[in-house]
Design a protein around this motif. Structure first.
Motif, PDB file in Angstrom:
ATOM      1  N   LEU A  60       0.838  -1.197   0.000  1.00  0.00           N
ATOM      2  CA  LEU A  60       0.000   0.000   0.000  1.00  0.00           C
ATOM      3  C   LEU A  60       0.873   1.247   0.000  1.00  0.00           C
ATOM      4  CD1 LEU A  60      -2.902  -0.784   2.474  1.00  0.00           C
ATOM      5  CD2 LEU A  60      -3.038  -0.470   0.016  1.00  0.00           C
ATOM      6  N   LEU A  61       0.564   2.159  -0.854  1.00  0.00           N
ATOM      7  CA  LEU A  61       1.293   3.414  -0.984  1.00  0.00           C
ATOM      8  C   LEU A  61       0.312   4.545  -0.731  1.00  0.00           C
ATOM      9  CD1 LEU A  61       3.838   4.990  -1.825  1.00  0.00           C
ATOM     10  CD2 LEU A  61       3.069   4.790  -4.184  1.00  0.00           C
ATOM     11  N   ALA A  62       0.572   5.353   0.279  1.00  0.00           N
ATOM     12  CA  ALA A  62      -0.306   6.481   0.599  1.00  0.00           C
ATOM     13  C   ALA A  62       0.341   7.764   0.086  1.00  0.00           C
ATOM     14  CB  ALA A  62      -0.526   6.579   2.098  1.00  0.00           C
ATOM     15  N   GLN A  63      -0.440   8.553  -0.650  1.00  0.00           N
ATOM     16  CA  GLN A  63       0.016   9.848  -1.156  1.00  0.00           C
ATOM     17  C   GLN A  63      -1.051  10.879  -0.847  1.00  0.00           C
ATOM     18  OE1 GLN A  63       1.978   9.929  -5.077  1.00  0.00           O
ATOM     19  NE2 GLN A  63       1.209   7.842  -5.285  1.00  0.00           N
ATOM     20  N   ARG A  64      -0.623  12.091  -0.673  1.00  0.00           N
ATOM     21  CA  ARG A  64      -1.564  13.163  -0.430  1.00  0.00           C
ATOM     22  C   ARG A  64      -1.873  13.837  -1.761  1.00  0.00           C
ATOM     23  NH1 ARG A  64      -3.667  14.036   4.032  1.00  0.00           N
ATOM     24  NH2 ARG A  64      -2.044  13.096   5.253  1.00  0.00           N
ATOM     25  N   ALA A  65      -3.138  13.855  -2.123  1.00  0.00           N
ATOM     26  CA  ALA A  65      -3.569  14.498  -3.366  1.00  0.00           C
ATOM     27  C   ALA A  65      -3.488  16.017  -3.196  1.00  0.00           C
ATOM     28  CB  ALA A  65      -4.989  14.070  -3.704  1.00  0.00           C
ATOM     29  N   SER A  66      -3.552  16.741  -4.294  1.00  0.00           N
ATOM     30  CA  SER A  66      -3.474  18.206  -4.239  1.00  0.00           C
ATOM     31  C   SER A  66      -4.604  18.795  -3.393  1.00  0.00           C
ATOM     32  CB  SER A  66      -3.504  18.790  -5.654  1.00  0.00           C
ATOM     33  OG  SER A  66      -4.684  18.377  -6.317  1.00  0.00           O
ATOM     34  N   SER A  67      -5.691  18.068  -3.236  1.00  0.00           N
ATOM     35  CA  SER A  67      -6.810  18.529  -2.402  1.00  0.00           C
ATOM     36  C   SER A  67      -6.525  18.343  -0.908  1.00  0.00           C
ATOM     37  CB  SER A  67      -8.082  17.774  -2.772  1.00  0.00           C
ATOM     38  OG  SER A  67      -7.919  16.398  -2.478  1.00  0.00           O
ATOM     39  N   GLY A  68      -5.425  17.640  -0.582  1.00  0.00           N
ATOM     40  CA  GLY A  68      -5.083  17.380   0.814  1.00  0.00           C
ATOM     41  C   GLY A  68      -5.593  16.051   1.327  1.00  0.00           C
ATOM     42  N   VAL A  69      -6.359  15.349   0.527  1.00  0.00           N
ATOM     43  CA  VAL A  69      -6.912  14.045   0.916  1.00  0.00           C
ATOM     44  C   VAL A  69      -5.869  12.960   0.662  1.00  0.00           C
ATOM     45  CG1 VAL A  69      -8.721  12.353   0.410  1.00  0.00           C
ATOM     46  CG2 VAL A  69      -9.257  14.797   0.386  1.00  0.00           C
ATOM     47  N   ALA A  70      -5.720  12.028   1.618  1.00  0.00           N
ATOM     48  CA  ALA A  70      -4.791  10.909   1.453  1.00  0.00           C
ATOM     49  C   ALA A  70      -5.409   9.873   0.525  1.00  0.00           C
ATOM     50  CB  ALA A  70      -4.458  10.283   2.791  1.00  0.00           C
ATOM     51  N   VAL A  71      -4.656   9.456  -0.469  1.00  0.00           N
ATOM     52  CA  VAL A  71      -5.106   8.461  -1.436  1.00  0.00           C
ATOM     53  C   VAL A  71      -4.175   7.263  -1.330  1.00  0.00           C
ATOM     54  CG1 VAL A  71      -5.480   7.997  -3.881  1.00  0.00           C
ATOM     55  CG2 VAL A  71      -5.936  10.278  -2.971  1.00  0.00           C
ATOM     56  N   GLN A  72      -4.748   6.057  -1.213  1.00  0.00           N
ATOM     57  CA  GLN A  72      -3.936   4.848  -1.121  1.00  0.00           C
ATOM     58  C   GLN A  72      -4.082   4.022  -2.382  1.00  0.00           C
ATOM     59  OE1 GLN A  72      -4.774   2.687   2.451  1.00  0.00           O
ATOM     60  NE2 GLN A  72      -3.844   4.240   3.738  1.00  0.00           N
ATOM     61  N   THR A  73      -2.942   3.540  -2.871  1.00  0.00           N
ATOM     62  CA  THR A  73      -2.944   2.663  -4.042  1.00  0.00           C
ATOM     63  C   THR A  73      -2.028   1.488  -3.768  1.00  0.00           C
ATOM     64  OG1 THR A  73      -1.106   3.851  -5.060  1.00  0.00           O
ATOM     65  CG2 THR A  73      -3.321   4.581  -5.649  1.00  0.00           C
ATOM     66  N   ASN A  74      -2.268   0.378  -4.470  1.00  0.00           N
ATOM     67  CA  ASN A  74      -1.363  -0.759  -4.393  1.00  0.00           C
ATOM     68  C   ASN A  74      -0.249  -0.525  -5.392  1.00  0.00           C
ATOM     69  OD1 ASN A  74      -4.076  -1.968  -3.475  1.00  0.00           O
ATOM     70  ND2 ASN A  74      -2.527  -3.416  -2.817  1.00  0.00           N
ATOM     71  N   ASN A  75       0.947  -0.400  -4.880  1.00  0.00           N
ATOM     72  CA  ASN A  75       2.081  -0.232  -5.769  1.00  0.00           C
ATOM     73  C   ASN A  75       3.344  -0.264  -4.938  1.00  0.00           C
ATOM     74  OD1 ASN A  75       3.818   2.073  -5.975  1.00  0.00           O
ATOM     75  ND2 ASN A  75       2.186   3.357  -6.732  1.00  0.00           N
ATOM     76  N   GLY A  76       4.454  -0.504  -5.526  1.00  0.00           N
ATOM     77  CA  GLY A  76       5.702  -0.561  -4.785  1.00  0.00           C
ATOM     78  C   GLY A  76       5.959  -1.927  -4.183  1.00  0.00           C
ATOM     79  N   SER A  77       7.217  -2.168  -3.829  1.00  0.00           N
ATOM     80  CA  SER A  77       7.582  -3.406  -3.146  1.00  0.00           C
ATOM     81  C   SER A  77       8.606  -3.087  -2.070  1.00  0.00           C
ATOM     82  CB  SER A  77       8.128  -4.444  -4.130  1.00  0.00           C
ATOM     83  OG  SER A  77       9.302  -3.991  -4.751  1.00  0.00           O
ATOM     84  N   THR A  78       8.576  -3.881  -1.009  1.00  0.00           N
ATOM     85  CA  THR A  78       9.487  -3.697   0.117  1.00  0.00           C
ATOM     86  C   THR A  78      10.144  -5.031   0.467  1.00  0.00           C
ATOM     87  OG1 THR A  78       7.684  -4.055   1.700  1.00  0.00           O
ATOM     88  CG2 THR A  78       8.202  -1.768   1.116  1.00  0.00           C
TER      89      THR A  78
END
Length: 102
Positions: A19-37
Protein backbone atom coordinates in the motif's frame (compact mmCIF):
# COMPACT_ATOMS: atom_id res chain seq x y z
CA UNK A 1 17.62 -26.79 38.62
CA UNK A 2 16.59 -23.97 36.30
CA UNK A 3 15.16 -24.89 32.93
CA UNK A 4 15.72 -22.46 30.11
CA UNK A 5 13.57 -22.15 27.04
CA UNK A 6 14.79 -20.46 23.88
CA UNK A 7 14.07 -19.95 20.21
CA UNK A 8 15.90 -18.30 17.34
CA UNK A 9 14.32 -17.44 14.00
CA UNK A 10 15.68 -15.81 10.83
CA UNK A 11 13.38 -14.47 8.13
CA UNK A 12 13.29 -12.74 4.77
CA UNK A 13 10.08 -11.29 3.34
CA UNK A 14 9.43 -9.47 0.08
CA UNK A 15 6.09 -7.70 -0.30
CA UNK A 16 4.76 -6.75 -3.73
CA UNK A 17 1.91 -4.34 -4.43
CA UNK A 18 2.37 -2.80 -1.02
CA UNK A 19 0.00 0.00 0.00
CA UNK A 20 1.29 3.41 -0.98
CA UNK A 21 -0.31 6.48 0.60
CA UNK A 22 0.02 9.85 -1.16
CA UNK A 23 -1.56 13.16 -0.43
CA UNK A 24 -3.57 14.50 -3.37
CA UNK A 25 -3.47 18.21 -4.24
CA UNK A 26 -6.81 18.53 -2.40
CA UNK A 27 -5.08 17.38 0.81
CA UNK A 28 -6.91 14.05 0.92
CA UNK A 29 -4.79 10.91 1.45
CA UNK A 30 -5.11 8.46 -1.44
CA UNK A 31 -3.94 4.85 -1.12
CA UNK A 32 -2.94 2.66 -4.04
CA UNK A 33 -1.36 -0.76 -4.39
CA UNK A 34 2.08 -0.23 -5.77
CA UNK A 35 5.70 -0.56 -4.79
CA UNK A 36 7.58 -3.41 -3.15
CA UNK A 37 9.49 -3.70 0.12
CA UNK A 38 12.02 -6.15 1.57
CA UNK A 39 12.25 -7.15 5.23
CA UNK A 40 14.90 -9.43 6.78
CA UNK A 41 15.99 -10.08 10.31
CA UNK A 42 16.55 -12.31 13.30
CA UNK A 43 14.27 -12.81 16.30
CA UNK A 44 15.14 -14.53 19.57
CA UNK A 45 13.43 -15.44 22.80
CA UNK A 46 14.94 -16.65 26.07
CA UNK A 47 13.23 -17.44 29.37
CA UNK A 48 13.44 -19.28 32.65
CA UNK A 49 11.64 -19.78 35.93
CA UNK A 50 13.69 -17.81 38.47
CA UNK A 51 11.67 -18.86 41.54
CA UNK A 52 8.51 -20.83 42.21
CA UNK A 53 5.65 -19.05 40.37
CA UNK A 54 8.05 -16.38 39.00
CA UNK A 55 9.28 -16.38 35.40
CA UNK A 56 11.62 -14.06 33.48
CA UNK A 57 11.49 -13.80 29.66
CA UNK A 58 13.43 -11.74 27.13
CA UNK A 59 12.50 -11.24 23.48
CA UNK A 60 14.48 -9.26 20.90
CA UNK A 61 14.60 -8.73 17.16
CA UNK A 62 17.05 -7.09 14.78
CA UNK A 63 15.82 -6.34 11.28
CA UNK A 64 16.45 -4.27 8.17
CA UNK A 65 13.53 -2.93 6.15
CA UNK A 66 13.97 -1.26 2.79
CA UNK A 67 12.03 -0.06 -0.21
CA UNK A 68 12.82 -2.19 -3.27
CA UNK A 69 10.81 -0.26 -5.85
CA UNK A 70 8.88 2.64 -4.42
CA UNK A 71 8.08 5.80 -6.33
CA UNK A 72 5.58 8.51 -5.55
CA UNK A 73 4.62 11.43 -7.73
CA UNK A 74 7.29 13.54 -5.99
CA UNK A 75 10.02 11.14 -4.78
CA UNK A 76 11.85 7.87 -5.49
CA UNK A 77 12.56 5.86 -2.32
CA UNK A 78 13.84 2.76 -4.14
CA UNK A 79 16.82 1.19 -2.35
CA UNK A 80 16.40 3.32 0.81
CA UNK A 81 15.69 2.04 4.31
CA UNK A 82 12.13 2.44 5.55
CA UNK A 83 12.62 5.29 7.99
CA UNK A 84 9.84 4.49 10.46
CA UNK A 85 10.71 0.79 10.89
CA UNK A 86 13.00 0.21 13.87
CA UNK A 87 16.04 -2.02 13.47
CA UNK A 88 16.06 -3.18 17.09
CA UNK A 89 13.11 -4.10 19.30
CA UNK A 90 13.29 -5.82 22.68
CA UNK A 91 11.21 -6.49 25.76
CA UNK A 92 11.76 -8.01 29.17
CA UNK A 93 8.85 -9.61 31.01
CA UNK A 94 8.50 -10.75 34.61
CA UNK A 95 5.49 -13.03 35.19
CA UNK A 96 4.10 -13.97 38.59
CA UNK A 97 1.54 -16.77 38.94
CA UNK A 98 -0.48 -16.64 42.19
CA UNK A 99 -1.21 -19.74 44.22
CA UNK A 100 -4.63 -21.19 43.39
CA UNK A 101 -7.32 -20.23 45.89
CA UNK A 102 -5.66 -17.02 47.11
Amino acid sequence: MQRWSYELVAYQLTKHDDLLAQRASSGVAVQTNNGSTEHQGVEMGLGTEIAPRLRLDLAASYAKHRYRQWRTSIANYSGNEIENSPRLLANLRLTWQPVKGT
